[in-house]
Design a protein around this motif. Structure first.
Motif, PDB file in Angstrom:
ATOM      1  N   ASN A   8       0.875  -1.090   0.050  1.00 48.72           N
ATOM      2  CA  ASN A   8       0.160  -0.065   0.052  1.00 48.72           C
ATOM      3  C   ASN A   8       1.079   1.470   0.194  1.00 48.72           C
ATOM      4  OD1 ASN A   8       0.624   0.732   2.712  1.00 48.72           O
ATOM      5  ND2 ASN A   8      -1.073  -0.438   3.666  1.00 48.72           N
ATOM      6  N   GLY A   9       0.515   2.291  -0.301  1.00 45.03           N
ATOM      7  CA  GLY A   9       1.044   3.563  -0.455  1.00 45.03           C
ATOM      8  C   GLY A   9       0.256   4.732   0.056  1.00 45.03           C
ATOM      9  N   THR A  10       1.056   5.699  -0.121  1.00 40.13           N
ATOM     10  CA  THR A  10       0.061   7.207   0.211  1.00 40.13           C
ATOM     11  C   THR A  10      -0.530   7.720  -1.011  1.00 40.13           C
ATOM     12  OG1 THR A  10       2.101   8.537   0.101  1.00 40.13           O
ATOM     13  CG2 THR A  10       1.377   7.515   2.240  1.00 40.13           C
ATOM     14  N   HIS A  11      -0.620   9.061  -1.101  1.00 41.81           N
ATOM     15  CA  HIS A  11      -1.312   9.880  -2.134  1.00 41.81           C
ATOM     16  C   HIS A  11      -0.323   9.759  -3.339  1.00 41.81           C
ATOM     17  CE1 HIS A  11       1.085  12.668   0.089  1.00 41.81           C
ATOM     18  NE2 HIS A  11       1.167  13.213  -0.919  1.00 41.81           N
ATOM     19  N   ARG A  12       0.980   9.472  -3.268  1.00 38.13           N
ATOM     20  CA  ARG A  12       1.822   9.388  -4.245  1.00 38.13           C
ATOM     21  C   ARG A  12       2.481   8.044  -4.488  1.00 38.13           C
ATOM     22  NH1 ARG A  12       4.060  14.176  -5.427  1.00 38.13           N
ATOM     23  NH2 ARG A  12       3.810  14.856  -3.377  1.00 38.13           N
ATOM     24  N   ALA A  13       1.465   7.338  -5.030  1.00 37.64           N
ATOM     25  CA  ALA A  13       1.518   5.883  -5.085  1.00 37.64           C
ATOM     26  C   ALA A  13       1.538   5.147  -6.441  1.00 37.64           C
ATOM     27  CB  ALA A  13       0.852   5.102  -4.420  1.00 37.64           C
ATOM     28  N   HIS A  14       1.402   6.181  -7.626  1.00 37.33           N
ATOM     29  CA  HIS A  14       1.216   5.587  -9.084  1.00 37.33           C
ATOM     30  C   HIS A  14       2.217   4.846  -9.359  1.00 37.33           C
ATOM     31  CE1 HIS A  14      -0.975   9.586 -10.066  1.00 37.33           C
ATOM     32  NE2 HIS A  14      -1.510   8.959  -9.345  1.00 37.33           N
ATOM     33  N   HIS A  15       3.683   4.954  -9.095  1.00 40.46           N
ATOM     34  CA  HIS A  15       4.906   4.008  -9.811  1.00 40.46           C
ATOM     35  C   HIS A  15       4.711   2.673  -9.056  1.00 40.46           C
ATOM     36  CE1 HIS A  15       5.731   5.998  -5.735  1.00 40.46           C
ATOM     37  NE2 HIS A  15       7.015   5.825  -5.790  1.00 40.46           N
ATOM     38  N   GLN A  16       4.462   2.763  -7.636  1.00 41.80           N
ATOM     39  CA  GLN A  16       4.525   1.319  -7.108  1.00 41.80           C
ATOM     40  C   GLN A  16       3.222   0.654  -7.504  1.00 41.80           C
ATOM     41  OE1 GLN A  16       3.637   3.372  -3.453  1.00 41.80           O
ATOM     42  NE2 GLN A  16       5.846   4.112  -3.315  1.00 41.80           N
ATOM     43  N   VAL A  17       2.206   1.231  -7.330  1.00 39.96           N
ATOM     44  CA  VAL A  17       0.907   0.487  -8.041  1.00 39.96           C
ATOM     45  C   VAL A  17       0.881  -0.230  -9.450  1.00 39.96           C
ATOM     46  CG1 VAL A  17      -1.414   0.669  -8.585  1.00 39.96           C
ATOM     47  CG2 VAL A  17      -0.765   1.653  -6.577  1.00 39.96           C
ATOM     48  N   LEU A  18       1.548   0.864 -10.337  1.00 37.27           N
ATOM     49  CA  LEU A  18       1.802   0.544 -11.866  1.00 37.27           C
ATOM     50  C   LEU A  18       2.844  -0.737 -11.804  1.00 37.27           C
ATOM     51  CD1 LEU A  18       1.079   0.928 -14.760  1.00 37.27           C
ATOM     52  CD2 LEU A  18       2.851   2.641 -14.795  1.00 37.27           C
ATOM     53  N   ALA A  19       3.769  -0.576 -11.045  1.00 39.37           N
ATOM     54  CA  ALA A  19       4.677  -1.869 -11.378  1.00 39.37           C
ATOM     55  C   ALA A  19       4.185  -3.119 -10.735  1.00 39.37           C
ATOM     56  CB  ALA A  19       6.029  -1.389 -10.540  1.00 39.37           C
ATOM     57  N   LYS A  20       3.333  -3.053  -9.687  1.00 41.07           N
ATOM     58  CA  LYS A  20       2.537  -4.208  -9.017  1.00 41.07           C
ATOM     59  C   LYS A  20       1.789  -4.788 -10.090  1.00 41.07           C
ATOM     60  CE  LYS A  20       2.690  -6.636  -4.941  1.00 41.07           C
ATOM     61  NZ  LYS A  20       2.048  -7.754  -5.264  1.00 41.07           N
ATOM     62  N   LEU A  21       0.811  -4.039 -10.606  1.00 40.08           N
ATOM     63  CA  LEU A  21      -0.058  -4.198 -11.463  1.00 40.08           C
ATOM     64  C   LEU A  21       0.407  -5.023 -12.931  1.00 40.08           C
ATOM     65  CD1 LEU A  21      -2.486  -1.185 -11.634  1.00 40.08           C
ATOM     66  CD2 LEU A  21      -3.114  -3.422 -10.648  1.00 40.08           C
ATOM     67  N   VAL A  22       1.356  -4.370 -13.341  1.00 39.07           N
ATOM     68  CA  VAL A  22       2.038  -5.048 -14.422  1.00 39.07           C
ATOM     69  C   VAL A  22       2.890  -6.275 -14.211  1.00 39.07           C
ATOM     70  CG1 VAL A  22       3.747  -4.681 -16.168  1.00 39.07           C
ATOM     71  CG2 VAL A  22       2.238  -2.768 -15.616  1.00 39.07           C
ATOM     72  N   ASN A  23       3.575  -6.330 -12.966  1.00 32.97           N
ATOM     73  CA  ASN A  23       4.143  -7.707 -12.771  1.00 32.97           C
ATOM     74  C   ASN A  23       3.182  -8.777 -12.660  1.00 32.97           C
ATOM     75  OD1 ASN A  23       6.638  -6.533 -12.684  1.00 32.97           O
ATOM     76  ND2 ASN A  23       6.985  -6.371 -10.643  1.00 32.97           N
ATOM     77  N   ALA A  24       2.175  -8.546 -12.105  1.00 31.04           N
ATOM     78  CA  ALA A  24       1.204  -9.568 -11.750  1.00 31.04           C
ATOM     79  C   ALA A  24       0.670  -9.932 -12.987  1.00 31.04           C
ATOM     80  CB  ALA A  24      -0.115  -9.059 -10.946  1.00 31.04           C
ATOM     81  N   GLN A  25       0.916  -9.328 -14.276  1.00 33.86           N
ATOM     82  CA  GLN A  25       0.315  -9.859 -15.314  1.00 33.86           C
ATOM     83  C   GLN A  25       1.275 -10.274 -16.344  1.00 33.86           C
ATOM     84  OE1 GLN A  25      -2.796 -10.275 -15.910  1.00 33.86           O
ATOM     85  NE2 GLN A  25      -3.512  -9.434 -13.983  1.00 33.86           N
ATOM     86  N   THR A  26       2.718 -10.112 -15.911  1.00 30.47           N
ATOM     87  CA  THR A  26       3.665 -10.299 -16.878  1.00 30.47           C
ATOM     88  C   THR A  26       4.203 -11.773 -16.893  1.00 30.47           C
ATOM     89  OG1 THR A  26       4.700  -8.149 -16.522  1.00 30.47           O
ATOM     90  CG2 THR A  26       6.248  -9.917 -17.417  1.00 30.47           C
ATOM     91  N   PRO A  27       4.048 -12.394 -18.090  1.00 24.47           N
ATOM     92  CA  PRO A  27       4.697 -14.014 -18.038  1.00 24.47           C
ATOM     93  C   PRO A  27       5.971 -14.120 -17.842  1.00 24.47           C
ATOM     94  CG  PRO A  27       4.021 -13.184 -20.361  1.00 24.47           C
ATOM     95  CD  PRO A  27       4.018 -12.131 -19.338  1.00 24.47           C
ATOM     96  N   GLY A  28       6.243 -15.431 -17.491  1.00 26.31           N
ATOM     97  CA  GLY A  28       7.831 -15.663 -17.008  1.00 26.31           C
ATOM     98  C   GLY A  28       8.643 -15.797 -18.387  1.00 26.31           C
ATOM     99  N   GLY A  29       9.909 -15.242 -18.495  1.00 22.06           N
ATOM    100  CA  GLY A  29      10.593 -15.254 -19.454  1.00 22.06           C
ATOM    101  C   GLY A  29      10.270 -13.807 -20.337  1.00 22.06           C
ATOM    102  N   PHE A  30       9.546 -12.940 -19.927  1.00 19.93           N
ATOM    103  CA  PHE A  30       9.055 -11.687 -20.718  1.00 19.93           C
ATOM    104  C   PHE A  30      10.530 -11.097 -21.019  1.00 19.93           C
ATOM    105  CE2 PHE A  30       8.021  -7.099 -20.673  1.00 19.93           C
ATOM    106  CZ  PHE A  30       7.352  -7.058 -22.198  1.00 19.93           C
ATOM    107  N   ASP A  31      10.693 -10.777 -22.402  1.00 18.12           N
ATOM    108  CA  ASP A  31      11.887  -9.866 -22.631  1.00 18.12           C
ATOM    109  C   ASP A  31      11.564  -8.628 -23.509  1.00 18.12           C
ATOM    110  OD1 ASP A  31      14.238  -8.827 -23.852  1.00 18.12           O
ATOM    111  OD2 ASP A  31      14.778 -10.576 -24.909  1.00 18.12           O
TER     112      ASP A  31
END
Length: 221
Positions: free
Chosen positions: A85-108
């Motif tokens: 979780n984060g505060t009002h300035r959390a776009h970077h953390q949320v975006l990275a977590k969202l994308v990682n959750a959908q990134t397949p293994g071995g993604f180049d």
């Protein structure tokens, strides 16, 4: 006469220093992927500010430009089951977590394009920030209240220091349920003036909870 007694914390305090040998030992594929994620965050935030300046973001839009590496570095060692979780300035953390959750293994990043799920996570977050129905919370959360539990994001908080007790609560649940997951609370230097921050840290230390308190010294405070 006043006497001075040295006080030692029960939990160890460590400082990590890296040098060129650490960079040389890192896998090239990992470095490329992390750089791609930092660039994605920067371009995303620049677009958010463009849209905000055009009057298309209804409400605050606190950008995290300059802090891309902290989010990418943290997410690189977290699994989807780990919660942030984060505060009002959390776009970077949320975006990275969202994308990682959908990134397949071995993604180049040098050869592979974003699949529909990865692209959808970017569009869904932008839609949420813009208050659109296709956002993760139907546009009701906006820039400061972002949530997608399936990706390990129970929700961010606009209240300074308000997110740290939440992370301690997640961690307590993980400990009681023996999930093996951890929680991470991100906050800026201004949060160190908020009482709930220290209360959460004390609770975490008392019950030895699997939680990390991640301070980003952005110099605002």
């Amino acid at each position: 006469m006043v006497q001075q007694t040295s006080i030692q914390p029960s939990a160890p305090w460590l400082r990590l220093d890296v040098d060129n040998s650490d960079w040389n030992d890192a896998e090239v594929s990992s470095l490329v992927r992390w750089y791609q994620q930092m660039l994605l965050i920067r371009r995303f935030e620049e677009k958010v500010l463009d849209l905000a300046n055009a009057g298309l973001v209804h409400g605050p839009a606190h950008a995290s430009i300059g802090q891309e590496a902290t989010a990418v570095g943290a997410m690189s060692v977290l699994g989807t089951g780990d919660r942030i979780n984060g505060t009002h300035r959390a776009h970077h953390q949320v975006l990275a977590k969202l994308v990682n959750a959908q990134t397949p293994g071995g993604f180049d990043p040098l050869h592979d394009a974003f699949n529909p799920d990865m692209q959808g996570s970017v569009r869904g977050l932008m839609a949420e920030i813009m208050g659109l129905k296709s956002g993760y919370c139907g546009g009701r959360g906006g820039s400061m209240h972002m949530r997608d539990d399936a990706s390990g994001i129970p929700g961010t908080s606009a209240i300074i220091g308000g997110n740290l007790p939440h992370a301690a609560g997640y961690a307590l649940a993980d400990k009681l349920l023996d999930t093996g997951n951890i929680s991470v609370a991100f906050f800026g230097d201004g949060t160190m003036m908020a009482g709930p921050a220290y209360e959460a840290m004390n609770i975490a230390a008392l019950y030895r909870l699997p939680v990390i308190f991640f301070a980003e010294n952005n110099l605002y405070a």
